[in-house]
Scaffold this active site. Structure first.
Site, short mmCIF file in Angstrom:
data_model
loop_
_atom_site.label_atom_id
_atom_site.label_comp_id
_atom_site.label_asym_id
_atom_site.label_seq_id
_atom_site.Cartn_x
_atom_site.Cartn_y
_atom_site.Cartn_z
N ASN A 1 46.99 45.39 46.61
CA ASN A 1 47.25 44.56 45.72
C ASN A 1 48.35 45.28 44.65
O ASN A 1 48.20 46.24 44.46
CB ASN A 1 46.09 43.89 44.78
CG ASN A 1 46.40 42.57 44.09
OD1 ASN A 1 46.86 41.60 44.60
ND2 ASN A 1 46.21 42.66 42.79
N GLU B 1 47.67 36.76 41.46
CA GLU B 1 47.60 36.67 40.22
C GLU B 1 48.80 35.85 39.59
O GLU B 1 49.22 36.25 38.52
CB GLU B 1 47.48 38.00 39.76
CG GLU B 1 46.51 38.82 40.24
CD GLU B 1 46.40 40.22 39.21
OE1 GLU B 1 46.88 40.45 38.30
OE2 GLU B 1 45.84 41.23 39.96
N ASP C 1 51.38 33.73 37.73
CA ASP C 1 51.61 33.03 36.45
C ASP C 1 53.04 33.18 36.08
O ASP C 1 53.81 33.97 36.78
CB ASP C 1 50.78 33.54 35.35
CG ASP C 1 50.66 34.76 34.94
OD1 ASP C 1 51.64 35.73 35.28
OD2 ASP C 1 49.65 35.35 34.06
N GLU D 1 47.80 48.44 42.51
CA GLU D 1 48.92 49.01 41.75
C GLU D 1 48.98 50.46 42.02
O GLU D 1 49.36 51.38 41.17
CB GLU D 1 48.79 48.63 40.05
CG GLU D 1 48.49 47.23 39.93
CD GLU D 1 48.67 46.94 38.44
OE1 GLU D 1 48.35 47.71 37.54
OE2 GLU D 1 48.61 45.70 38.26
N HIS E 1 53.25 37.76 38.83
CA HIS E 1 53.36 37.58 37.35
C HIS E 1 54.96 37.39 37.34
O HIS E 1 55.79 38.27 37.13
CB HIS E 1 52.67 38.68 36.59
CG HIS E 1 51.48 38.93 36.83
ND1 HIS E 1 50.40 37.98 36.31
CD2 HIS E 1 50.46 39.93 37.31
CE1 HIS E 1 49.31 38.44 36.48
NE2 HIS E 1 49.42 39.64 37.32
C1 XIL Z 1 44.60 41.92 32.99
C2 XIL Z 1 43.46 40.53 32.27
O1 XIL Z 1 43.96 39.50 32.46
C3 XIL Z 1 43.48 41.19 30.87
O2 XIL Z 1 42.42 40.20 30.33
C4 XIL Z 1 43.02 42.60 30.52
O3 XIL Z 1 43.05 42.70 29.31
C5 XIL Z 1 44.21 43.54 31.38
O4 XIL Z 1 44.18 43.02 32.63
N1 XIL Z 1 47.32 43.09 37.08
C6 XIL Z 1 45.87 43.05 37.52
C7 XIL Z 1 44.88 42.35 36.52
O5 XIL Z 1 45.76 43.34 38.49
O6 XIL Z 1 43.64 42.90 36.60
C8 XIL Z 1 45.32 42.45 35.25
O7 XIL Z 1 44.49 41.63 34.22
C9 XIL Z 1 46.75 41.92 34.93
C10 XIL Z 1 47.78 42.78 35.86
#
Ligand code: XIL
Length: 315
Positions: free
Chosen positions: A171, A236, A238, A130, A207
């Protein structure tokens, strides 16, 4: 019918999940699904800086080792997440001056990557996470504010030195379609590779939310990165909905899951798809996006949802 990992392997891809250490230690259903359905795992939190080096020079691998050992027992690969991020990083790091911060970053990378370098399960790392804002400018994090843009190349060089065999990734989120942010990453990756900085892969967090629509140029975006000579991966995934779920939202969500898997399958350089957990019981979504949830492929009672079937049938 066969688990997701069997179908993914037949297509030459991994299917991954994020794992949380609590339920992995305590819940049989969680453990069984994690072990059988997936071929790769990512620690949801256990490899982040606040977990692995909470105080300077005091490294703690209890959670990280639990996940890597689980993966090894189940013939799974591990994607390391994450070395340099502005979030979940202790205050002691954020308050350092430039020289000390650079040294702390290099020491952290060499310790964490070095801890797993001889472990064949650990195959890749999110070296930086990020680093851009949604406008496509480098995020004005404490890293950037203290060290300038050079910290990114330095992080990749330190990771390569600590494990010459691991694939090293950048990422980010909101980069699934072609937009200002994904183009900024594209330009950075292109420039780093021209300079000989060791970067091997680009992760697309993915996401997604059904109310925002599906990025129709996802596959085209993956393909333009592949043309730079890097691997790409969904890291990641979802797909959140406004709660409560219903059959209509579930059906729309399932099409998003199917589309993501199909985009990866269509791009040779795409290594696989990791879902950010698997059961709605432990999704990060409701805590982060109030009023939203139901984002994963099993419900809170470990029943498969239409999104599971969509992933299964696409693979
Ligand atoms: C999130 C986790 O899912 C949570 O449990 C934690 O509280 C915060 O981080 N981007 C990322 C991940 O790269 O590491 C994050 O994970 C979600 C957003």
């Amino acid at each position: 019918s066969a688990p997701l990992r069997t179908h993914a392997a037949a297509k030459g891809k991994f299917i991954g999940t994020a794992l949380a250490t609590g339920p992995l230690a305590n819940e049989t259903s969680y453990k069984n699904i994690a072990a059988t359905e997936f071929s790769q795992v990512t620690a949801e939190n256990a490899m982040k800086w606040d977990a692995t080096e909470p105080s300077q020079g005091q490294f703690n691998y209890s959670g990280a080792d639990a996940i890597v050992n689980f993966a090894t027992q189940n013939n799974q690969q591990v994607h390391g997440h994450t070395l340099v991020w502005h979030s979940q990083t202790p205050g002691w790091v954020q308050n350092l001056g430039a020289t000390a911060m650079r040294a702390a970053m290099q020491n952290h990378i060499s310790n964490v990557v070095g801890h797993f370098a001889d472990n064949p399960a650990v195959v890749s790392w999110d070296v930086v996470n990020e680093v851009f804002d949604d406008s496509g400018n480098l995020r004005t994090s404490f890293w950037y504010n203290t060290l300038g843009s050079g910290y990114i190349a330095d992080a990749f060089r330190a990771a390569r030195a600590a494990d010459p065999d691991a694939k090293l990734c950048i990422n980010d989120y909101n980069t699934e379609g072609i937009n200002a942010k994904s183009t900024a990453i594209y330009n950075l990756v292109s420039s780093l590779r021209q300079q000989g900085v060791p970067i091997d892969c680009v992760g697309f967090q993915s996401h997604l939310a059904i109310q925002y629509g599906f990025p129709g140029d996802f596959q085209q975006n993956l393909q333009r990165f592949a043309a730079l000579g890097v691997q790409v991966r969904i890291t990641e995934l979802d797909v959140r909905v406004q709660t409560p779920r219903d059959a209509t939202k579930d059906a729309t969500q399932a099409t998003y899951y199917r589309n993501v898997v199909n985009a990866c399958l269509a791009v040779t350089a795409c290594q696989g798809v990791t879902i950010w957990g698997f059961t709605d019981k432990y999704s990060w979504v409701p805590d982060t996006f109030p009023g939203q949830g139901g984002a994963l492929i099993y419900n809170e009672s470990y029943q498969q949802k239409p999104s599971y079937t969509a992933v299964h049938d696409a693979l």
